[in-house]
Design a protein around this motif. Sequence first.
Motif, PDB file in Angstrom:
ATOM      1  N   ASP A  36       0.839  -1.193   0.000  1.00  0.00           N
ATOM      2  CA  ASP A  36       0.000   0.000   0.000  1.00  0.00           C
ATOM      3  C   ASP A  36       0.879   1.249   0.000  1.00  0.00           C
ATOM      4  O   ASP A  36       1.295   1.723   1.051  1.00  0.00           O
ATOM      5  CB  ASP A  36      -0.908  -0.019   1.240  1.00  0.00           C
ATOM      6  N   ASP A  41      -1.350   4.795   0.994  1.00  0.00           N
ATOM      7  CA  ASP A  41      -1.948   4.954   2.327  1.00  0.00           C
ATOM      8  C   ASP A  41      -3.468   4.818   2.284  1.00  0.00           C
ATOM      9  O   ASP A  41      -4.209   5.584   2.922  1.00  0.00           O
ATOM     10  CB  ASP A  41      -1.563   6.307   2.933  1.00  0.00           C
ATOM     11  N   PHE A  50      -3.297   2.414   9.189  1.00  0.00           N
ATOM     12  CA  PHE A  50      -1.984   1.923   9.610  1.00  0.00           C
ATOM     13  C   PHE A  50      -2.113   0.668  10.465  1.00  0.00           C
ATOM     14  O   PHE A  50      -1.281  -0.246  10.371  1.00  0.00           O
ATOM     15  CB  PHE A  50      -1.229   3.011  10.379  1.00  0.00           C
ATOM     16  N   LEU A  61      -2.279  -2.340   8.201  1.00  0.00           N
ATOM     17  CA  LEU A  61      -0.957  -2.604   7.640  1.00  0.00           C
ATOM     18  C   LEU A  61      -0.050  -3.255   8.681  1.00  0.00           C
ATOM     19  O   LEU A  61       0.658  -4.229   8.396  1.00  0.00           O
ATOM     20  CB  LEU A  61      -0.316  -1.302   7.168  1.00  0.00           C
ATOM     21  N   LEU A  95       6.812   6.421   4.079  1.00  0.00           N
ATOM     22  CA  LEU A  95       5.566   5.727   3.787  1.00  0.00           C
ATOM     23  C   LEU A  95       5.171   4.813   4.946  1.00  0.00           C
ATOM     24  O   LEU A  95       6.028   4.124   5.523  1.00  0.00           O
ATOM     25  CB  LEU A  95       5.691   4.894   2.515  1.00  0.00           C
ATOM     26  N   SER A  96       3.889   4.779   5.264  1.00  0.00           N
ATOM     27  CA  SER A  96       3.399   3.858   6.299  1.00  0.00           C
ATOM     28  C   SER A  96       3.743   2.418   5.929  1.00  0.00           C
ATOM     29  O   SER A  96       4.153   1.621   6.782  1.00  0.00           O
ATOM     30  CB  SER A  96       1.882   4.013   6.463  1.00  0.00           C
ATOM     31  N   TYR A  97       3.568   2.089   4.672  1.00  0.00           N
ATOM     32  CA  TYR A  97       3.917   0.749   4.184  1.00  0.00           C
ATOM     33  C   TYR A  97       5.384   0.446   4.454  1.00  0.00           C
ATOM     34  O   TYR A  97       5.740  -0.625   4.954  1.00  0.00           O
ATOM     35  CB  TYR A  97       3.622   0.674   2.691  1.00  0.00           C
ATOM     36  N   THR A 132       6.126  -0.357   8.128  1.00  0.00           N
ATOM     37  CA  THR A 132       5.744  -1.718   8.546  1.00  0.00           C
ATOM     38  C   THR A 132       6.703  -2.767   7.981  1.00  0.00           C
ATOM     39  O   THR A 132       7.016  -3.750   8.654  1.00  0.00           O
ATOM     40  CB  THR A 132       4.305  -2.053   8.120  1.00  0.00           C
ATOM     41  N   ASN A 183      -7.292  15.878  -1.316  1.00  0.00           N
ATOM     42  CA  ASN A 183      -7.304  15.560   0.111  1.00  0.00           C
ATOM     43  C   ASN A 183      -8.426  16.298   0.840  1.00  0.00           C
ATOM     44  O   ASN A 183      -9.064  15.743   1.746  1.00  0.00           O
ATOM     45  CB  ASN A 183      -5.953  15.920   0.745  1.00  0.00           C
ATOM     46  N   THR A 214      -0.521  10.547  -3.566  1.00  0.00           N
ATOM     47  CA  THR A 214      -0.410  11.254  -2.298  1.00  0.00           C
ATOM     48  C   THR A 214       0.796  12.186  -2.371  1.00  0.00           C
ATOM     49  O   THR A 214       1.632  12.071  -3.269  1.00  0.00           O
ATOM     50  CB  THR A 214      -0.213  10.266  -1.131  1.00  0.00           C
ATOM     51  N   SER A 217       3.271  12.157  -0.400  1.00  0.00           N
ATOM     52  CA  SER A 217       4.467  11.337  -0.177  1.00  0.00           C
ATOM     53  C   SER A 217       4.956  10.715  -1.478  1.00  0.00           C
ATOM     54  O   SER A 217       6.157  10.703  -1.773  1.00  0.00           O
ATOM     55  CB  SER A 217       4.184  10.235   0.854  1.00  0.00           C
TER      56      SER A 217
END
Length: 367
Positions: free
Chosen positions: A85, A88, A92, A95, A151-153, A156, A296, A313, A315
Motif C-alpha cells: 500500500d 496509504d 496503519f 498494515l 511511507l506507512s507501508y 511496517t 485531500n 499522495t 508522499s
Amino acid sequence: MARDLVYLVTGGCGFIGEWIVRLLLKEDYVTEVKIFDLNESEAIKLLRTASTAVTFVEGDITEYNQILSAVKGVDVVIHTAAIVDILDIFPFKKLEAINVGGTENVVNACLAMDVSYLVYTSSLAAVGPNTNNDPMVRVTEDTLYPGEPSLSYGRTKAQAEKLTLLANGQQTRNGYKLITCVIRPSSIYGEKDRSLIDRYKSAKANSNYINYIEPEHAEKNFTYVGNVAWMHILAARQMQLYPNLMGGQAYYAYDDTPFKQRFKLNHELFTEIDHTIQIGRRIPYWKIWLIVVIQNLLKVIVKPFWSLKPFMTLSILKLVSIAYCYDTDKAFRHFGYKPLFTWLESKQRTCRWLKQEIQGQKIEKEN
C-alpha cells in the motif's frame, strides 16, 4: 544440500508468490510446495497437475494457529504475504497487523515447528525514502541512509525486516537453529502487473501520449518479477550451504533492466505492442501538488458518504521527484545470483502478456 524438502510460500497466490511457486516446482530437491493464502487462485489450481506435490492451505496470516498448522512438517518458508500500500489507502493498524503481526506469527511458528530456513520478502520502501526525502543514488546494502521511512507501508516492512533478522540464529523448540535472510525488491514489473494495463489505457485516453511528473535525474530501479522470484529460490537454496554468510543478511533484488524513470520504462514496453504511443510533456510539480491537496480536502468532505481513492499522495509525489536507486552485486557475491531472464527476455515476456490482455479486453468489450 538436503533433498526431499517441503517448502511453504505465504502469499503464494500473489504477484511474486505465484512465480516462486512455479519455479520451485522445477527444482528436483523439492518434494512438496505448500501455499498459504486467503483464497486459492485459478492459476495455482492449474499447478496441481505438476509432478511435485502442491498443497493449498487456506488461512489468514494474522491468525497464529492457522500459520502454525501450515508450517508443520516444513523445511523452508518463503514469506511473501503482505499488504502493498503505497497510497496509504489502508489504516496503519491494518498494515501493521498484517505486515508486522503476520511476520511475527511466521517467525514464531518457524521456531515452534523446527523450521530451518526463512526468507522474507521485504521492500526498498523499508529503507526509504526517509521523511526528509533525501535522494539515494546507486547505493549498496552497506550504504548508510538514516531516518525513518516516509511511507506507512515502508515503516511496517522495516519493522517486519527487523523481526526476521533478529530471529536469525535463534534456537527452535527442539534445539535447531533458524537461519533467516531478507530480499528487498524495488518496483517490480512483468506478467499480471495490472498497473501496466491502467497506464497503457491512460496513454490511449490521452491521445497516445504518456505525460509524466519525474525530472530527468530521478532514476529508479525496476526488476522483472521472474528475476525477483528467482532470487528468492536461490537464496533459500544457498542458505543451506552458507548459513553463516547469508544468515541475518538483507539483499536488494536486481537484474539488468536499465535504470530509468517509470514513464520511460512504460514507453519502451508500450511501443513494443503499439507504435503510436509517444512520450508527452512533463506536468509541473506545483500543478500535481495542487491537485493532490484539493483531492485531500474533498476526501475529508465526502468521507461520511463516500471513500475517495487517491490517484496520488504528497508522499508519492515527493518520491517520484527524487532519485532513489541502488547498484549492487551482493546477491551474486554471497550466493551466486544471476538473473534468470535478460532484459530483452523480460521485456518480451511482459509485452506478450500485455498484448494478450489488451486484445482480450477489446474482444470482451465488443461482445
